[in-house]
Write a protein that holds these residues in place. Structure first.
Motif, PDB file in Angstrom:
ATOM      1  N   GLN A 152       0.817  -1.210   0.000  1.00  0.00           N
ATOM      2  CA  GLN A 152       0.000   0.000   0.000  1.00  0.00           C
ATOM      3  C   GLN A 152       0.858   1.271   0.000  1.00  0.00           C
ATOM      4  N   LEU A 153       2.183   1.098   0.031  1.00  0.00           N
ATOM      5  CA  LEU A 153       3.076   2.261   0.104  1.00  0.00           C
ATOM      6  C   LEU A 153       3.880   2.414  -1.181  1.00  0.00           C
ATOM      7  N   SER A 154       4.273   3.657  -1.487  1.00  0.00           N
ATOM      8  CA  SER A 154       5.131   3.905  -2.646  1.00  0.00           C
ATOM      9  C   SER A 154       6.566   3.518  -2.314  1.00  0.00           C
ATOM     10  N   GLY A 155       7.410   3.486  -3.328  1.00  0.00           N
ATOM     11  CA  GLY A 155       8.802   3.108  -3.119  1.00  0.00           C
ATOM     12  C   GLY A 155       9.501   4.004  -2.104  1.00  0.00           C
ATOM     13  N   GLY A 156       9.288   5.306  -2.222  1.00  0.00           N
ATOM     14  CA  GLY A 156       9.920   6.241  -1.298  1.00  0.00           C
ATOM     15  C   GLY A 156       9.458   6.004   0.138  1.00  0.00           C
ATOM     16  N   MET A 157       8.146   5.759   0.284  1.00  0.00           N
ATOM     17  CA  MET A 157       7.594   5.482   1.614  1.00  0.00           C
ATOM     18  C   MET A 157       8.174   4.196   2.185  1.00  0.00           C
ATOM     19  N   ARG A 158       8.314   3.207   1.321  1.00  0.00           N
ATOM     20  CA  ARG A 158       8.863   1.940   1.808  1.00  0.00           C
ATOM     21  C   ARG A 158      10.288   2.121   2.290  1.00  0.00           C
ATOM     22  N   GLN A 159      11.052   2.927   1.543  1.00  0.00           N
ATOM     23  CA  GLN A 159      12.422   3.139   1.984  1.00  0.00           C
ATOM     24  C   GLN A 159      12.422   3.894   3.317  1.00  0.00           C
ATOM     25  N   ARG A 160      11.467   4.780   3.522  1.00  0.00           N
ATOM     26  CA  ARG A 160      11.358   5.450   4.817  1.00  0.00           C
ATOM     27  C   ARG A 160      11.046   4.448   5.919  1.00  0.00           C
ATOM     28  N   VAL A 161      10.158   3.499   5.590  1.00  0.00           N
ATOM     29  CA  VAL A 161       9.849   2.456   6.583  1.00  0.00           C
ATOM     30  C   VAL A 161      11.107   1.642   6.892  1.00  0.00           C
ATOM     31  N   MET A 162      11.865   1.317   5.837  1.00  0.00           N
ATOM     32  CA  MET A 162      13.117   0.586   6.050  1.00  0.00           C
ATOM     33  C   MET A 162      14.043   1.374   6.982  1.00  0.00           C
ATOM     34  N   ILE A 163      14.064   2.689   6.772  1.00  0.00           N
ATOM     35  CA  ILE A 163      14.906   3.528   7.625  1.00  0.00           C
ATOM     36  C   ILE A 163      14.389   3.500   9.059  1.00  0.00           C
ATOM     37  N   ALA A 164      13.062   3.571   9.195  1.00  0.00           N
ATOM     38  CA  ALA A 164      12.478   3.508  10.543  1.00  0.00           C
ATOM     39  C   ALA A 164      12.859   2.200  11.234  1.00  0.00           C
ATOM     40  N   ILE A 165      12.796   1.096  10.480  1.00  0.00           N
ATOM     41  CA  ILE A 165      13.187  -0.197  11.049  1.00  0.00           C
ATOM     42  C   ILE A 165      14.650  -0.142  11.482  1.00  0.00           C
ATOM     43  N   ALA A 166      15.476   0.419  10.601  1.00  0.00           N
ATOM     44  CA  ALA A 166      16.915   0.409  10.877  1.00  0.00           C
ATOM     45  C   ALA A 166      17.271   1.250  12.100  1.00  0.00           C
ATOM     46  N   VAL A 167      16.610   2.404  12.263  1.00  0.00           N
ATOM     47  CA  VAL A 167      17.015   3.273  13.371  1.00  0.00           C
ATOM     48  C   VAL A 167      16.195   3.011  14.635  1.00  0.00           C
ATOM     49  N   ALA A 168      15.322   2.006  14.586  1.00  0.00           N
ATOM     50  CA  ALA A 168      14.400   1.763  15.702  1.00  0.00           C
ATOM     51  C   ALA A 168      15.130   1.672  17.039  1.00  0.00           C
ATOM     52  N   CYS A 169      16.227   0.960  17.077  1.00  0.00           N
ATOM     53  CA  CYS A 169      16.926   0.765  18.354  1.00  0.00           C
ATOM     54  C   CYS A 169      18.113   1.710  18.494  1.00  0.00           C
ATOM     55  N   ARG A 170      18.099   2.816  17.784  1.00  0.00           N
ATOM     56  CA  ARG A 170      19.174   3.807  17.834  1.00  0.00           C
ATOM     57  C   ARG A 170      20.554   3.175  17.684  1.00  0.00           C
ATOM     58  N   PRO A 171      20.835   2.608  16.522  1.00  0.00           N
ATOM     59  CA  PRO A 171      22.123   1.947  16.325  1.00  0.00           C
ATOM     60  C   PRO A 171      23.248   2.983  16.343  1.00  0.00           C
ATOM     61  N   ARG A 172      24.458   2.506  16.582  1.00  0.00           N
ATOM     62  CA  ARG A 172      25.598   3.427  16.559  1.00  0.00           C
ATOM     63  C   ARG A 172      26.162   3.538  15.157  1.00  0.00           C
TER      64      ARG A 172
END
Ligand code: ATP
Ligand code: MG
Lengths: 333, 328
Positions: A152-172
């Motif tokens: 249901q999301l566009s490519g740009g939105m999906r990449q934002r979701v991927m970013i949200a997943i990646a930074v979820a636990c505040r990686p270093r």
């Protein structure tokens, strides 16, 4: 930039049964810094990133080197310890936003997954945090979007979701492997801006992998140019664009349309580098020798050492320092 | 909610589309059955031993078997229009009542068999996929090939020999302990004991199919980018397999299972005969032998209804499992 070193890669070699796509690669990343790794398709950028996550395909083997991440050698950790780092201290965003999300799980579920695993949050707390994260990556109406499925999301939105997943636990350390290659140009800048803002807000270090030199100028603190698995040049971005040393870097700049106007580096036409990266296979000497405009017979017998022409600068080509050659190489002949 | 309304509308559409399908099936079945030599009167007369031409003719006219074929077809359709499945000359009772007695037993058997097949198939298939190319994969591959190629009746007989005759653990036939006045949980457990062997014999063939299907689907899903994303989150291999890989690999298995529900009735004929399980399968078998076409038509009609219902359920299941599909 003079921060403590967070990641230090030394002599990393990745081997498949028939080829060695990453060879003797060394680089450092300091806390909070953005390192760009640049190189054309097939130069081993993704495999380097996967090696840092210890997520290489089964057929690949790390035959030498060390990867020190804040005092631990990642290559020596057992499976359980490396899992506790993944997604928690080192996170990664992949090249393909269209296929990197699980089609049958809601994006909320996919974000909360690592929060619940690494931070031990309850389902409810994780959901609230996921909504915050979606808001952080600028997804409109996050409390509604959280129950959406990826299709249901566009490519740009999906990449934002991927970013949200990646930074979820505040990686270093966040590794972004060509995060914008699959997106159209207007969205590319937004996503890169977002990554840069998050890097500052969450004080992460960022490894930005790309084959687009245009990206590098604006967002990187330090640039590593890779060719056929090797580092051929390293420099601060300003220095790299003002005075590219390695013939391969010059070729890349000549082939990069956006830089022309910004830097007036050449006034000639756009030129692509003749030949292909496949020619590096089986070369005993410099991998770029088969395509190099200033190749000497000596180039084909031994791999050139990394020379230090200036502070913060490395280049793996002795020929450019011979008189007259810089001019020829600069014209990309 | 709109989702429920959409589901409701989709179900209604399925039901409406089913009516012409079923009509065609009935008419085709009706004519096909006429091709079989002899009729119920012949068989009954044969069983009686000393029947004259006149008594056979009298039987025929009593059951309406002497009427022209189209006349009989319309009479049958007329019955159906009044929600009646007709009357069985052989059992001397309405077909609906006859089927009603046998249906629960068969449905239970089929559903238990299907459940066994799906659960075992998914479990074995997952093991095969996780250990692809290694010893467990090889062993289960050979086993599933065996299950796939050995006929159901033979598996049934061998299971009886092993578990009933040699070990004496499970009953060899029937559907419950006769004369026992068990109630509640005990009655259920008693029935379960009688069900294990027939359901297993019916299921093994499908276990083999689902195991191989699950294996192939999981291996395909395993190389997808989103599995790597899951690994990059630090999830354990078990979580990745169950939550990300298996969940996506379920789709082809449920499609197949839905399609098999109709086909299982055919397998039930054999298994019910071997285990003297009082179900529809055996009724169908007896009806064929007795040329009792009214009963047979009723069973065929019912099984096409079961298939259509199973398809509707699979569609709903898919919409739930795969958000990309949605209810059409
Ligand atoms: N699973 C694999 N088996 C064998 N060779 C592989 C495998 N994955 C990658 N390679 C090879 O390793 C080399 C480097 O691949 P890599 O994906 O790291 O390139 P890249 O720099 O990320 O390129 P791109 O810009 O296209 O993403 C390529 O030549 C590729 O053919
Ligand atoms: Mg890549």
């Amino acid at each position: 930039m003079a921060n403590a070193s967070l990641l230090s890669v030394r002599d990393l070699t990745v081997k498949f049964p028939r080829i060695e796509p990453v060879r003797n690669l060394s680089f450092d990343v300091s806390e909070g810094e953005t390192l760009a790794i640049v190189g054309e398709s097939g130069s081993g950028k993704s495999l380097t990133a996967l090696a840092l996550m210890r997520l290489l395909p089964k057929a690949a083997q790390i035959t030498s080197g060390r990867i020190d991440f804040s005092g631990r050698d990642l290559l020596k950790l057992d499976d359980r310890s490396i899992r506790s780092l993944r997604g928690k201290e080192i996170a990664m965003i992949f090249q393909e936003p269209m296929t990197s999300l699980n089609p049958v799980l809601t994006i909320g579920r996919q974000i909360t997954e690592s929060l619940r695993l690494h931070e031990g949050l309850s389902a409810k707390a994780a959901r609230l945090r996921a909504i915050e994260l979606l808001d952080l990556v600028r997804i409109p109406a996050p409390h509604k979007r959280i129950d959406d499925y990826p299709h249901q999301l566009s490519g740009g939105m999906r990449q934002r979701v991927m970013i949200a997943i990646a930074v979820a636990c505040r990686p270093r350390l966040l590794i972004a492997d060509e995060p914008t290659t699959a997106l159209d140009v207007t969205i590319q800048a937004q996503v890169l801006d977002l990554l840069d803002r998050l890097r500052r807000e969450l004080s992460m270090a960022l490894i930005l992998i790309t084959h687009d030199l245009g990206i590098v100028t604006q967002w990187a603190d330090n640039v590593v140019v890779m060719y056929a698995g090797r580092k051929v040049e390293q420099a601060l971005p300003e220095a790299l664009f003002a005075d590219p040393l390695h013939p391969y870097t010059r070729g890349l700049l000549n082939a990069s349309p956006r830089l022309k106007d910004d830097y007036h580096y050449t006034d000639g036409p756009l030129t692509e580098i003749p030949g292909s990266i496949v020619s590096a296979i089986g070369e005993n000497g410099c991998p770029f020798a088969p395509r190099c405009p200033i190749v000497r017979s000596g180039c084909r017998t031994r791999v050139p050492d990394l020379l230090v022409p200036a502070e913060d600068r490395l280049v793996a080509c002795p020929v450019i320092f011979a008189e007259g050659e810089r001019h020829v190489a600069a014209r990309g002949l | 909610m709109t989702a429920y309304r959409r589901i409701g509308r989709a179900l209604l559409r399925t039901a409406l589309q089913a009516i012409p399908t079923i009509l065609v099936i009935i008419v085709l079945d009706f004519f096909l059955l006429q091709l079989a030599p002899g009729d119920a009167a012949d068989v009954m007369a044969g069983e009686a031993g000393s029947a004259t031409e006149e008594t056979v003719a009298a039987l025929r006219s009593r059951f309406g078997l002497d009427l022209p074929i189209l006349h009989r077809l319309f009479a049958y359709l007329d019955n159906l229009a009044h929600f009646s499945l007709g009357f069985s000359p052989r059992y001397n009772m309405p077909v609906a009542e006859l089927i009603g007695q046998r249906l629960p037993g068969t449905l239970l058997l089929m559903l238990v068999a299907l459940a066994i097949a799906v659960v075992l198939g998914l479990a074995l298939g997952s093991i095969m996929a996780v250990f692809a190319g290694k010893l467990p994969d090889r062993i289960i591959s050979v086993l599933s090939l065996l299950f796939y190629s050995i006929p159901g009746f033979w598996i049934g007989l061998m299971l009886i020999v092993l578990f009933s005759v040699k070990l004496g653990w499970l009953p060899s036939g029937g559907s419950g302990t006769i004369g026992s006045d068990l109630t509640g949980l005990h009655a259920v457990l008693d029935q379960l004991r009688y069900m294990i062997l027939p359901a297993t014999s019916l299921a093994l063939f499908y276990v083999a199919i689902y195991a191989r299907l699950t294996r192939a689907a999981m291996l395909e899903v395993k190389s997808q980018d989103y599995v790597r994303t899951a690994a990059a989150k630090g999830l354990s291999p078990f979580t990745i397999t169950t939550r990300h890989i298996l969940r996506n690999a379920l789709l082809p298995v449920t499609t197949m299972a839905g399609m098999h529900l109709g086909g299982m009735l055919g397998g039930a004929v054999v298994v019910e005969t071997v285990y003297s399980w009082p179900g529809l399968g055996r009724l169908a078998f007896e009806a064929v032998m007795g040329r009792d076409f009214t009963v047979l038509l009723g069973i065929l009609l019912l099984s096409s209804l079961v298939v259509i219902a199973a398809n509707a359920v699979v569609d709903l299941l898919h919409a739930w499992l795969d958000p990309r599909i949605g209810v059409r």
